[in-house]
Design a protein around this motif. Structure first.
Motif, short mmCIF file in Angstrom:
data_model
loop_
_atom_site.label_atom_id
_atom_site.label_comp_id
_atom_site.label_asym_id
_atom_site.label_seq_id
_atom_site.Cartn_x
_atom_site.Cartn_y
_atom_site.Cartn_z
N LYS A 4 0.82 -1.20 0.00
CA LYS A 4 0.00 0.00 0.00
C LYS A 4 0.85 1.25 0.00
O LYS A 4 0.45 2.26 -0.54
CB LYS A 4 -0.93 0.01 1.22
N THR A 7 1.35 3.01 -3.29
CA THR A 7 0.25 3.67 -3.98
C THR A 7 -0.40 4.75 -3.15
O THR A 7 -1.38 5.34 -3.58
CB THR A 7 -0.82 2.64 -4.40
N ALA A 8 0.11 5.01 -1.93
CA ALA A 8 -0.49 6.03 -1.08
C ALA A 8 -0.28 7.42 -1.69
O ALA A 8 0.79 7.72 -2.22
CB ALA A 8 0.11 5.96 0.32
N LEU A 9 -1.33 8.22 -1.60
CA LEU A 9 -1.20 9.60 -2.09
C LEU A 9 -0.32 10.40 -1.14
O LEU A 9 -0.33 10.18 0.06
CB LEU A 9 -2.58 10.25 -2.18
N HIS A 10 0.44 11.30 -1.69
CA HIS A 10 1.29 12.19 -0.92
C HIS A 10 1.23 13.56 -1.58
O HIS A 10 0.63 13.70 -2.65
CB HIS A 10 2.73 11.64 -0.85
N ASP A 60 -9.88 9.98 -6.35
CA ASP A 60 -8.74 9.31 -5.72
C ASP A 60 -7.94 8.52 -6.75
O ASP A 60 -6.71 8.55 -6.77
CB ASP A 60 -9.20 8.36 -4.60
N GLY A 61 -8.64 7.78 -7.61
CA GLY A 61 -7.96 7.02 -8.65
C GLY A 61 -7.23 7.93 -9.62
O GLY A 61 -6.10 7.64 -10.02
N ARG A 64 -4.11 9.36 -7.89
CA ARG A 64 -3.11 8.30 -7.76
C ARG A 64 -2.45 8.03 -9.12
O ARG A 64 -1.24 7.85 -9.21
CB ARG A 64 -3.78 7.04 -7.22
N GLN A 67 0.16 10.76 -9.91
CA GLN A 67 1.42 10.57 -9.19
C GLN A 67 2.19 9.37 -9.71
O GLN A 67 3.39 9.45 -9.94
CB GLN A 67 1.15 10.41 -7.69
N GLN A 68 1.52 8.26 -9.93
CA GLN A 68 2.22 7.08 -10.41
C GLN A 68 2.79 7.29 -11.81
O GLN A 68 3.89 6.84 -12.10
CB GLN A 68 1.30 5.86 -10.37
N ALA A 87 -7.12 3.25 -13.29
CA ALA A 87 -7.02 3.60 -11.87
C ALA A 87 -8.38 4.05 -11.33
O ALA A 87 -8.79 3.65 -10.24
CB ALA A 87 -5.97 4.69 -11.66
N GLU A 91 -10.64 2.10 -8.48
CA GLU A 91 -11.12 2.80 -7.28
C GLU A 91 -12.63 2.71 -7.18
O GLU A 91 -13.19 2.52 -6.10
CB GLU A 91 -10.69 4.27 -7.29
#
Length: 188
Positions: A4, A7-10, A60-61, A64, A67-68, A87, A91
């Motif tokens: 996890k 894939t966590a958002l930051h 959220d997807g 994510r 960022q990815q 993504a 989600e």
């Protein structure tokens, strides 16, 4: 071990924020529900308030994916549309799955959610991701592929364990080893 953290958002970098703004129409298209209606072949069984939850899940997807896509060079050989739509779809599947479980616990009718999950889960993977999924299936065992697929559709470790005749720890270990193996082989 579940991966996890990867894939966590930051917090977004300025470049990621700009990229997210430039491609926002993709999120709007996804949320127009035309895509969803086409997959379900009927009107989605969601109330107005639940659509807010769908928006949050898709957002959220989308975030994510931004960022990815920026941080994982191996994803850049695919179009951002492919990465983002998949993504957001995953989600959305996770959100619907959680809502179905919540309604079941409250002894409410969750059949509309279960039907929606089955239809979305049976929908082919979008665009270039199909190529990636096909390549992934060649690199993993049938058992690993089944565990990955169930997890990608929002099933909990306990549900995966029950469906595949494994214990929860074995599911965790299987996912950890599979992800590690795929990171190495798909990056090559």
């Amino acid at each position: 071990m579940s991966g996890k953290n990867n894939t966590a958002l930051h917090p977004f970098t300025p470049a990621q924020s700009k990229f997210m703004e430039e491609h926002y129409s993709l999120l709007e298209w996804f949320l127009s529900f035309r895509w969803l209606k086409r997959q379900l072949h009927e009107e989605p069984p969601f109330s107005f308030l639940e659509k807010e939850g769908l928006y949050d899940a898709a957002l959220d997807g989308y975030m994510r994916a931004v960022q990815q896509y920026n941080e994982r060079p191996e994803l850049q050989k695919y179009s951002f549309t492919t990465v983002a739509v998949n993504a957001m779809r995953w989600e959305l599947l996770g959100f619907i799955r959680k809502e179905a479980r919540r309604r079941s616990r409250l002894n409410q009718d969750s059949s509309a959610y279960e039907t929606t999950l089955r239809r979305l889960a049976d929908t082919p993977v979008f665009g270039e991701a199909q190529e990636l999924w096909d390549r992934t299936k060649r690199l993993v065992t049938v058992r690993q592929g089944n565990v990955l697929r169930l997890r990608s559709f929002g099933h909990t470790y306990a549900e995966i364990a029950e469906r595949s005749g494994m214990d929860r720890k074995a599911v965790d270990n299987c996912l950890y080893r599979t992800r590690k193996k795929l990171r190495v082989q798909l990056a090559a």
